[in-house]
Each structure stands twice: as structure tokens, then as C-alpha cells.
Design a protein around this motif. Structure first.
Motif, PDB file in Angstrom:
ATOM      1  N   GLN A 256      25.841-132.554 -30.195  1.00  0.00           N
ATOM      2  CA  GLN A 256      26.943-131.677 -29.805  1.00  0.00           C
ATOM      3  C   GLN A 256      27.037-130.494 -30.765  1.00  0.00           C
ATOM      4  OE1 GLN A 256      30.862-133.091 -30.654  1.00  0.00           O
ATOM      5  NE2 GLN A 256      31.734-132.228 -28.799  1.00  0.00           N
ATOM      6  N   LYS A 257      27.319-129.333 -30.194  1.00  0.00           N
ATOM      7  CA  LYS A 257      27.610-128.156 -31.005  1.00  0.00           C
ATOM      8  C   LYS A 257      29.102-127.843 -30.915  1.00  0.00           C
ATOM      9  CE  LYS A 257      23.221-125.736 -30.109  1.00  0.00           C
ATOM     10  NZ  LYS A 257      22.663-124.481 -29.562  1.00  0.00           N
ATOM     11  N   ILE A 258      29.699-127.616 -32.058  1.00  0.00           N
ATOM     12  CA  ILE A 258      31.063-127.080 -32.110  1.00  0.00           C
ATOM     13  C   ILE A 258      30.925-125.678 -32.676  1.00  0.00           C
ATOM     14  CG2 ILE A 258      33.414-127.400 -32.944  1.00  0.00           C
ATOM     15  CD1 ILE A 258      32.592-130.374 -33.462  1.00  0.00           C
ATOM     16  N   GLU A 310      33.378-135.455 -28.064  1.00  0.00           N
ATOM     17  CA  GLU A 310      33.334-134.910 -26.719  1.00  0.00           C
ATOM     18  C   GLU A 310      34.461-135.500 -25.875  1.00  0.00           C
ATOM     19  OE1 GLU A 310      29.546-133.933 -24.121  1.00  0.00           O
ATOM     20  OE2 GLU A 310      30.177-136.004 -23.740  1.00  0.00           O
ATOM     21  N   ASP A 314      38.725-130.542 -26.940  1.00  0.00           N
ATOM     22  CA  ASP A 314      38.428-129.326 -27.692  1.00  0.00           C
ATOM     23  C   ASP A 314      39.185-129.235 -29.011  1.00  0.00           C
ATOM     24  OD1 ASP A 314      36.744-128.616 -25.648  1.00  0.00           O
ATOM     25  OD2 ASP A 314      38.159-127.254 -24.688  1.00  0.00           O
ATOM     26  N   ALA A 317      37.730-131.641 -31.630  1.00  0.00           N
ATOM     27  CA  ALA A 317      36.425-131.172 -32.094  1.00  0.00           C
ATOM     28  C   ALA A 317      36.580-129.979 -33.031  1.00  0.00           C
ATOM     29  CB  ALA A 317      35.551-130.806 -30.897  1.00  0.00           C
ATOM     30  N   ARG A 318      37.452-129.050 -32.670  1.00  0.00           N
ATOM     31  CA  ARG A 318      37.662-127.873 -33.521  1.00  0.00           C
ATOM     32  C   ARG A 318      38.195-128.283 -34.887  1.00  0.00           C
ATOM     33  NH1 ARG A 318      42.535-124.893 -31.562  1.00  0.00           N
ATOM     34  NH2 ARG A 318      43.526-126.399 -32.958  1.00  0.00           N
ATOM     35  N   ALA A 321      35.530-129.844 -37.123  1.00  0.00           N
ATOM     36  CA  ALA A 321      34.608-128.860 -37.680  1.00  0.00           C
ATOM     37  C   ALA A 321      35.274-127.982 -38.732  1.00  0.00           C
ATOM     38  CB  ALA A 321      34.027-128.002 -36.563  1.00  0.00           C
ATOM     39  N   ALA A 340      36.858-120.982 -30.352  1.00  0.00           N
ATOM     40  CA  ALA A 340      36.097-122.206 -30.610  1.00  0.00           C
ATOM     41  C   ALA A 340      35.570-122.744 -29.281  1.00  0.00           C
ATOM     42  CB  ALA A 340      36.953-123.249 -31.313  1.00  0.00           C
ATOM     43  N   ARG A 341      34.395-123.313 -29.325  1.00  0.00           N
ATOM     44  CA  ARG A 341      33.783-123.928 -28.167  1.00  0.00           C
ATOM     45  C   ARG A 341      33.171-125.261 -28.597  1.00  0.00           C
ATOM     46  NH1 ARG A 341      35.980-120.225 -26.203  1.00  0.00           N
ATOM     47  NH2 ARG A 341      35.211-118.619 -24.760  1.00  0.00           N
ATOM     48  N   GLN A 342      33.094-126.209 -27.671  1.00  0.00           N
ATOM     49  CA  GLN A 342      32.253-127.373 -27.901  1.00  0.00           C
ATOM     50  C   GLN A 342      31.373-127.588 -26.682  1.00  0.00           C
ATOM     51  OE1 GLN A 342      33.568-131.426 -27.893  1.00  0.00           O
ATOM     52  NE2 GLN A 342      35.457-130.979 -26.776  1.00  0.00           N
TER      53      GLN A 342
END
Length: 413
Positions: A256-258, A310, A314, A317-318, A321, A340-342
Motif C-alpha cells: 500500500q502507498k500512503i 486499507e 483514509d 492511513a494518513r 503515515a 493525502a491519498r491511499q
């Protein structure tokens, strides 16, 4: 839909790569894509944060040997070298050179231990191969399965990991997904057309889709292995034991990318660097800061932690990070955050994960996956890639080309 010679299921890198040699050989080809876009798991979100965001693939691995290096040059798409600059912090201060060298040595030792463990041909887990101890053992362990494969070390084959190609990478400032989409321009395809069943008949294959039925002499299936495991496509006759064992042994990992977007450079440490915090935490993120000069920080998390974040949404996750960045640079960094995106590949119905990961003992099942089914159905994609290119866009491209070659051979008989 008219009946072509060859139907390709999926317009990701493998499907696009398979189409071109078939067309050059004079075959009538049609690509069927379930999504409303091409590129598959190589997808670039537009510049909603000031810079493009690659939700999927972002590195042209081992660039001198990677076909996408040459494709990018031919299409005049700029790429830049990933310099792999790294910074290690401890107690909000940059670590001493001695500590940094010890940190890097531990990472090297982890890879060496995996290579040594499989030297006699054993296909054990990465976890069983590792014998790490010391202040940097936790992060060295994370740098293998979770951060590279999107899987826990006890769930990943040491042999498959050791076979992976390694070398210097390139980045695509305009987006790797855009590069793949540009490569696919002009190919014959239908979007939003989901294949649900493939039935091999005496002289052709019947393809059932949400938009109707058609027939083709040969079919190349390039969907992610997560889609095959979920049985979203039915096969008649059913898949043989070799294919079923391959699907079972090569499940989807989740990396996963945050993505955190800032209003400028909050670090003053230059462009394109990896940020590490000395920690014994068994779960942590790898931070890639300002890739290709963007104002982004990409936090990579993999395996079980990725799935929990996930599912958590959101905000969770934010915050996960951001918290280490707050410790290192102060809470003032919050005022610099603009978006911010995940990524959500695990719940994407047309992916169900990031890319394939061989279970311990299953490293050799990639070869079985790439064998034809019932003489008319061929499989391609990163899960079927060989020679160390599995789980990469380059591997998908190579696998697609090989499937096209097999397909042409079958059509000639």
C-alpha cells in the motif's frame, strides 16, 4: 462484437505487449478490458495534488535491462535515475555515520542470509532464512517481505525472492501509468467489458462477457492472479491441476502507498530520498520523500499492516503515515499538508491485491502458470513472468510477448 482471431483479456502491460506482435503478424486482435481505462495496476492519478500520483507501479527496475526504459525513450517520455539516497534518524537527530553504516550493513546481511539459505535449493520462507540480531534487525526484516513483496516474511518464498532481478531503477516523473497508457494508444480494444466465462470448443473459444458473446481461435488471459483465484472468470473445461496449484501458490500480496502532498519542501534535504527512523517496531512504513522532485512523500506499507490500514480508511492511513514525520520534524508539518491519498488495490475487484507473491515451496509454479490450457487459452502477466522479473511491469510485458509467441505457434498449426 465481431469474432477476431485472438482475444486478449485485460489491457494491462501484459495484454498491451501481447497485442502488438500479433497485429504485426497480421492477426485480427481484440483486447477486452473490464475497467474504463487501460494500464491495469499501472495507473497514474491526474495532478490533483500538483503532481501526478502513481497508485501502482512507479519504478522502472534494473533500467538497463528493462524494456520500459527503451519504450519510454521511443515515446519520448522522460525518466530519471533513482539515486537511492537514504537518511537515518534517531531521537529526532540524524544518526551518526557509524550507526548509518551499521544500518545499511544489516540490510545487506538480510539479503545475504536469504541467498545463503536457498543455495542448496531449499524453498523455505524468508522468515526461516533470516537470523538477524541487533538494533537494526527489525527494519532489515521489514525491508524484504513487507516493503518489497507486500507480504509477511513467513508467507513469502525465499527462493522466489532471491531470484528477483536487482540493480539501479528509474522513475517516471510524469507517471509510470501514463507511460503504459501511452504505449497502448491505438490498439483495438473495448473498455468496460468484463469476461466472465471462457469455453474451449472444437475449433475455437467462446467468450462470455457482460456485453455479449464472441468467439476467437485463441485467447490470452492477462488478468491479475487475484481475479483468477476469486474465480471471476469460469473455464470450460476447468483448469488442470498445474494451473490450480499455481494460482493457489502465487497469491496476491498488498503493498500500500500512503501519499502525502505538501505545499512545498518541508524537509530541506533535497529531492528523492528515503527516510528511516531507528526503531524496533515490527510494523513501520518506508518513506520515499520528494520522488522525482515532487512535493510528495510516499509511505510504503505491506502485508498484514497494509490490509488493516486499507480497511481502516483514509484518516487512519494518513495519521499512521504522519505520526513518524511529526516525531522527526514537529507537528508544524501538519500545516504544510495539502492532500493525502491511499491506494486500495486489495479491495479493487479487478486486482484484489498488488502483485503475486510465491508462498514458501511455490517458487517454481510460475512456469506452470504460463503453460497453455486446453490448447487455446494462454496465461500472461507479472505472476507468470520468469527469469527474476515476476511482480514487475517489465515481467508482465515479457510474459505478454511470450504468450503472443505461443499463440502464433498455435495458430500456425
Amino acid at each position: 462484437m465481431s469474432d477476431p482471431d485472438v482475444v486478449i483479456v485485460g489491457a494491462g502491460a501484459a495484454g498491451l505487449a501481447a497485442a502488438r506482435p500479433l497485429l504485426s503478424a497480421g492477426q485480427d486482435v481484440l483486447i477486452l478490458e473490464a475497467r474504463d481505462r487501460i494500464g491495469g495496476r499501472a495507473w497514474t492519478e491526474p495532478e490533483v495534488t500538483g503532481y501526478p500520483v502513481d497508485h501502482g507501479a512507479s519504478f522502472i527496475h534494473v533500467w538497463p535491462d528493462n524494456p520500459w526504459t527503451h519504450i519510454a525513450r521511443r515515446l519520448r517520455v522522460p525518466t530519471v535515475i533513482d539515486q537511492r539516497r537514504r537518511f537515518l534518524f534517531h531521537d529526532r537527530e540524524e544518526a551518526s555515520p557509524e550507526a548509518f553504516n551499521a544500518f545499511m550493513s544489516m540490510r545487506t546481511a538480510a539479503v545475504d542470509q536469504v541467498d545463503a539459505a536457498i543455495s542448496n535449493g531449499n524453498d523455505l520462507s524468508i522468515k526461516d532464512a533470516l537470523k538477524l540480531d541487533g538494533p537494526f534487525a527489525a527494519q532489515a526484516s521489514l525491508s524484504l517481505g513487507p516493503w518489497l513483496l507486500g507480504a509477511e516474511n513467513d508467507q513469502a518464498s525465499a527462493l522466489d525472492f532471491s531470484r528477483g532481478v536487482s540493480g539501479q531503477d528509474r522513475l517516471v516523473p510524469g507517471g509510470y501509468g501514463r507511460l503504459v497508457a501511452t504505449y497502448g494508444r491505438g490498439l483495438p480494444l473495448r473498455l468496460e467489458t468484463e469476461v466472465t466465462k471462457l469455453s474451449v470448443r472444437a475449433n475455437d473459444v467462446e467468450i462470455e462477457t457482460n456485453a455479449g458473446r464472441l468467439r476467437a481461435g485463441q485467447v490470452i488471459v492477462t488478468v491479475p492472479i487475484g481475479v483468477l483465484a476469486d474465480e471471476r472468470i469460469r473455464f470450460e473445461p476447468g483448469l488442470d491441476v498445474g494451473h490450480l496449484r499455481a494460482i493457489e501458490g502465487l497469491p496476491m500480496g498488498l503493498l500500500q502507498k500512503i501519499i502525502l502532498a505538501f505545499d512545498g519542501d518541508p524537509f530541506d534535504m533535497g529531492d528523492g530520498f528515503y527516510l528511516h527512523e531507528q526503531s524496533d517496531a515490527q510494523e513501520a512504513a518506508l518513506y520515499f520523500c520528494r520522488p522525482a522532485g515532487s512535493n510528495h512523500v510516499v509511505a510504503f506499507v505491506g502485508g498484514d499492516l497494509a490490509r488493516r490500514l486499507e480497511a481502516a480508511g483514509d484518516v487512519a492511513a494518513r495519521e499512521f503515515a504522519l505520526n513518524p514525520l511529526r516525531r522527526l520534524f514537529g507537528r508544524g508539518i501538519d500545516q504544510r499538508l495539502i492532500a493525502a491519498r491511499q491506494t486500495r488495490w486489495g479491495v479493487d475487484p479487478f486486482a484484489l491485491g498488488s502483485y503475486s507473491v510465491a508462498k514458501p515451496g511455490a517458487a517454481d509454479r510460475r512456469t506452470a502458470l504460463s503453460t497453455p490450457h486446453a490448447g487455446r487459452i494462454h496465461f500472461a502477466g507479472e505472476a507468470a513472468a520468469l527469469e527474476g522479473w515476476a511482480a514487475t511491469v517489465a515481467g508482465a510485458w515479457m510474459s505478454g510477448r511470450q504468450a503472443a509467441k505461443r499463440c502464433l505457434g498455435a495458430l500456425a498449426n
